[in-house]
Enzyme design. Structure first.
Site, PDB file in Angstrom:
ATOM      1  N   HIS A   1       1.204  -0.903   0.020  1.00  0.00           N
ATOM      2  CA  HIS A   1       0.236  -0.209   0.127  1.00  0.00           C
ATOM      3  C   HIS A   1       0.897   1.949  -0.526  1.00  0.00           C
ATOM      4  CE1 HIS A   1      -3.638  -2.752   0.292  1.00  0.00           C
ATOM      5  NE2 HIS A   1      -3.780  -2.362  -0.214  1.00  0.00           N
TER       6      HIS A   1
ATOM      7  N   CYS B   1     -10.885  -2.126 -10.427  1.00  0.00           N
ATOM      8  CA  CYS B   1      -9.844  -0.793  -9.543  1.00  0.00           C
ATOM      9  C   CYS B   1      -8.611  -1.174  -9.150  1.00  0.00           C
ATOM     10  CB  CYS B   1     -11.152  -0.968  -8.661  1.00  0.00           C
ATOM     11  SG  CYS B   1     -11.193  -1.864  -7.080  1.00  0.00           S
TER      12      CYS B   1
HETATM   13  C1  PEP Z   1      -6.460  -4.452  -5.211  1.00  0.00           C
HETATM   14  O1  PEP Z   1      -6.496  -5.557  -4.637  1.00  0.00           O
HETATM   15  O2  PEP Z   1      -6.381  -4.838  -6.186  1.00  0.00           O
HETATM   16  C2  PEP Z   1      -7.666  -3.262  -4.473  1.00  0.00           C
HETATM   17  C3  PEP Z   1      -7.953  -2.552  -4.971  1.00  0.00           C
HETATM   18  O3  PEP Z   1      -7.523  -3.339  -2.615  1.00  0.00           O
HETATM   19  P1  PEP Z   1      -6.105  -2.925  -2.210  1.00  0.00           P
HETATM   20  O4  PEP Z   1      -4.836  -2.409  -2.718  1.00  0.00           O
HETATM   21  O5  PEP Z   1      -7.011  -1.702  -1.015  1.00  0.00           O
HETATM   22  O6  PEP Z   1      -6.328  -4.044  -2.031  1.00  0.00           O
END
Ligand code: PEP
Ligand code: MG
Length: 754
Positions: A361, A676
């Site tokens: 993240h 996403c």
């Molecule tokens: C994903 O896992 O692709 C997502 C958009 O969520 P995060 O990156 O916050 O886990």
């Protein structure tokens, strides 16, 4: 043998310079194996040779002066074969190369062992003896084990040297390498931040004002007690009375007669409040940890939890004082959202995270902010970065320490080119999101992880495809109240009038811990994360949903998204709680009909749920594919672990085939689907997804203009022709080559650097 090995490796790790580390190493190995000679050669990939770096037994004048080509002699052969070579009469071997400078005529037996780090040969370790004998199995396994253990230590020793030399301005060009977290280039000064709200990070300090420390401690205790009262009240409907008793215990522990008095005594001895708290909490927690009774042992966790909460409140009252450089390259072991918030946006130019990988993240946050990031740089002692002049090259995953002027000039040219390209993309941001053949796309933004609200481009997007709600939770020292959440959500819903805003319920756990809710797990990404945690804590989930529903009043653009769903029962349970929250809020507004029922969707990021799409489509209104997690769970590669960072790749043919099937199935079911994950914000990724028929993408706002610019230049029919070739690829590399070729044919490749 194990203890000898451990001691030798520890000695190497503790030496300040590479030269002293290697010189100690060869003497220690020679003594441990009772042999006559030990030497170490290190690879120089620019010169394509191994250089003799240390020896105990050969001519010491040869150190730093004798090199052996990668394809020469026995040393080169060990490097080429990447395995040990054990010979009784080395000089008779056809690969033996006479090197008079090292004076090895007296030795007959030779054992050479490669030192390999992440598949790369770093060097060769040798032992030699005059007797013509093959070294025995114990000796060979000792050297092999040592080689394995030395590899990472040597990498670190070399990096320490680079950083130390940089700080003393002795060398002009030094480079450290990690994984690409976010592309771009930045110049700045290394600025190290360590997590504050963690006992491990608290260094013990004395204070000359015990009165002041005492009153700070009392204030923190008071706020902590009030917090417990609030928590107890909030949970009273959800927890049995005996479980609620823990809050009384916490109260008593904080009282003067218990831990409180111990801490007061420490402060009276001269320790500052934080240090006094740390000393007492750690002592008590350890005493409980050592108890035989499992119930009492668990109480160690309670003491730590309690201590952590008091510490959070102590830190709240302590303003962190920094003198920030003009251009900050934030360096931390693990860059967190709250660290990012400490640096004014205008001064933050890049991120270097010693831990983490491409889709951690922290890397996603950097992309959201549009600044370069390099991740997973081997653990160089953190403070060595502080105050260093750095160039962060997010295209190559390199960090240049104290770069020479000529290098700075080269990088400046690249930065100018980037700026030119990004101006080109921005100039089309206001145009419709559609292909060259005018097929429309829905381009939305991922929001939440960047510090500011990304509403500046709202008129040029189709809404928010993913609002990660975790950020306001991570930024606080306690759960945000319902009203605080209402205000936050209200701002974002208001920023996109008439456009969908997809708010994801709290997705903490994995690499996003809450400072005030520590979770310690062996495998956090397979553990208590996302919906699993919030369904176990309905009081957190319900408050969040209630806040979303209230914030939505008057806007009616809220969509709710559920993260980490792996089982249909989680969907049912979430829907039940959402209904409950709706009835509660509607009741609060006297059933006036102003509280809308939002659409609810599920994130497809755990493979199991991909196989239950028909059932899912009957339960919820839409789904959104999280390619970041889907990649990690399909490939069984921890997205946060730099050791396996090279295996984590959303362009893996298996991931692409899964996405293609998913798209086809959702289409057949008429189940609205969007993407996403980060793949949607990558030029190559979005082309592949568009080729598969996806037309709704959500991405970091910093990628939006580029992706729109690109999609406007391709025809769907030509992408569809490309698809079978991509799906037939056997490796991510082949996939990239195919798309590169396509981009090249369309003369787009050289316009897509940034
Ligand atoms: C994903 O896992 O692709 C997502 C958009 O969520 P995060 O990156 O916050 O886990
Ligand atoms: Mg995810």
């Amino acid at each position: 043998m194990l203890s000898q090995l451990r001691r030798i490796v520890q000695d190497v790790a503790q030496e300040p310079t590479l030269a002293s580390a290697l010189s100690g190493l060869v003497s220690n190995v020679k003594a441990a194996l009772k042999t006559e000679c030990c030497s170490v050669y290190l690879a120089d990939y620019q010169q394509q040779h191994f250089m003799l770096m240390a020896t105990d037994g050969l001519n010491p004048d040869a150190i730093g002066n004798v090199s052996i080509g990668f394809s020469e002699g026995l040393i080169g052969w060990v490097g080429q074969r990447e395995e040990p070579i054990n010979l009784a009469q080395a000089h008779l071997h056809p690969r033996f190369k006479v090197t008079p400078e090292v004076s090895e005529d007296c030795f007959s037996a030779f054992l050479g062992c490669p030192i390999i780090h992440h598949r790369k040969v770093l060097g060769v370790l040798t032992i030699q003896q005059s007797a013509s004998r093959v070294f025995n199995e114990d000796e060979e396994s000792f050297l092999v084990t040592l080689g394995v253990q030395l590899a990472s230590v040597l990498v670190n020793a070399e990096m320490r040297q680079v950083a130390a030399a940089g700080s003393q301005q002795q060398i002009q060009k030094s480079q450290l390498t990690g994984l690409i977290g976010s592309s771009g280039i930045a110049f700045g000064e290394g600025f190290v931040l360590q997590p504050a709200s963690d006992f491990d990070a608290i260094s013990l300090q004395k204070s000359d004002d015990p009165e002041k420390e005492l009153s700070r401690f009392y204030r923190a205790v008071k706020v902590t007690k009030a917090e417990f009262n609030r928590l107890a009240e909030r949970m009273s409907g959800h927890l049995p009375t005996d479980a609620l008793a823990i809050f009384d215990v916490y109260h008593q522990l904080l009282d003067a007669a218990s831990l409180g008095s111990e801490i007061e005594a420490q402060i009276a001895e001269g320790w500052c409040a934080k240090s006094a708290l740390k000393r007492v909490v750690e002592r008590f927690a350890r005493q409980f940890d050592d108890m035989d009774d499992p119930y009492l042992r668990e109480r160690g966790t309670d003491i730590r939890d309690l201590g952590q909460r008091v510490l959070n409140h102590l830190l709240e009252t302590e303003q962190r004082q920094y003198k920030l450089p003009e251009q900050v390259v934030l360096v931390a072991e693990n860059v967190t959202a709250s660290m990012l918030a400490e640096i004014p946006r205008a001064q933050l130019v890049a991120i270097v995270s010693l831990k983490g990988s491409v889709n951690s993240h922290a890397a996603i946050m950097a992309r959201a902010l549009g600044i370069p990031a390099v991740m997973g740089v081997d653990d160089l002692p953190l403070m060595q970065w502080h105050g260093q002049r750095l160039i962060v090259d997010g295209y190559q995953g390199n960090i240049l320490v104290s770069p020479a002027d000529a290098i700075c000039n080269e990088y400046q040219l690249l930065m100018n080119k980037d700026a030119e390209l990004s101006a080109r993309y921005q100039s089309e941001l206001h145009l419709p999101a559609q292909s060259a053949c005018q097929a429309p796309f829905s381009l939305m933004v991922n929001s939440g992880l960047a510090i500011e609200l990304e509403t500046t481009q709202s008129e040029f997007t189709n809404g928010v495809g993913l609002y990660r709600t975790e950020f306001p939770f991570i930024m606080r020292s306690r759960f945000p109240t319902e009203q605080e959440q209402v205000e936050l959500y209200h701002k974002i819903l208001q920023g996109y009038p008439g456009k969908p805003v997809v708010m994801r319920t709290l997705d903490v756990g994995g690499d996003k811990p809450l400072p005030y809710f520590p979770i310690s797990e062996e495998n956090p990404f397979l553990g208590w994360r996302g919906i699993r945690l919030t369904l176990d804590h309905p009081e957190i989930f319900l408050v969040q949903i209630r806040a979303m529903l209230k914030a939505n009043i008057g806007y009616n653009n809220l969509h709710i998204l559920l993260p980490m769903i792996s089982d249909l029962s989680e969907v049912d349970e979430s829907l039940r709680l959402i209904r409950q929250a709706w009835f509660e809020v509607d009741d609060e507004f006297n059933g006036e009909g102003i509280v809308a029922k939002p659409k609810v969707g599920v994130m497809i990021e755990v493979p199991s749920i991909m196989y239950q799409l028909p059932e899912l489509a009957r339960k919820v209104d839409f789904c959104s594919v999280g390619t970041n997690d889907l990649t990690q769970y399909l490939l069984a590669v921890d997205r946060n672990n730099p050791r396996v960072g090279n295996l984590y790749d959303a362009m893996h043919p298996a991931v692409l085939r899964a996405l293609n099937q998913l798209g086809q199935q959702a289409h057949g079911l008429q189940f609205p689907i969007s993407i996403c994950g980060e793949l949607a914000g990558e030029p190559m990724g979005v082309l592949i997804l568009a080729a598969m028929g996806f037309n709704s993408f959500s991405m970091n706002h910093s990628n939006l203009a580029k992706i729109k610019w690109l999609l406007r230049r391709v025809e769907l029919s030509e992408l569809q022709l490309l698809l079978p070739e991509i799906l037939a690829c056997q490796s991510p590399k082949q996939v990239r080559l195919q798309v590169q070729r396509f981009l090249d044919q369309k003369q787009l490749l050289n316009q897509l650097r940034a």
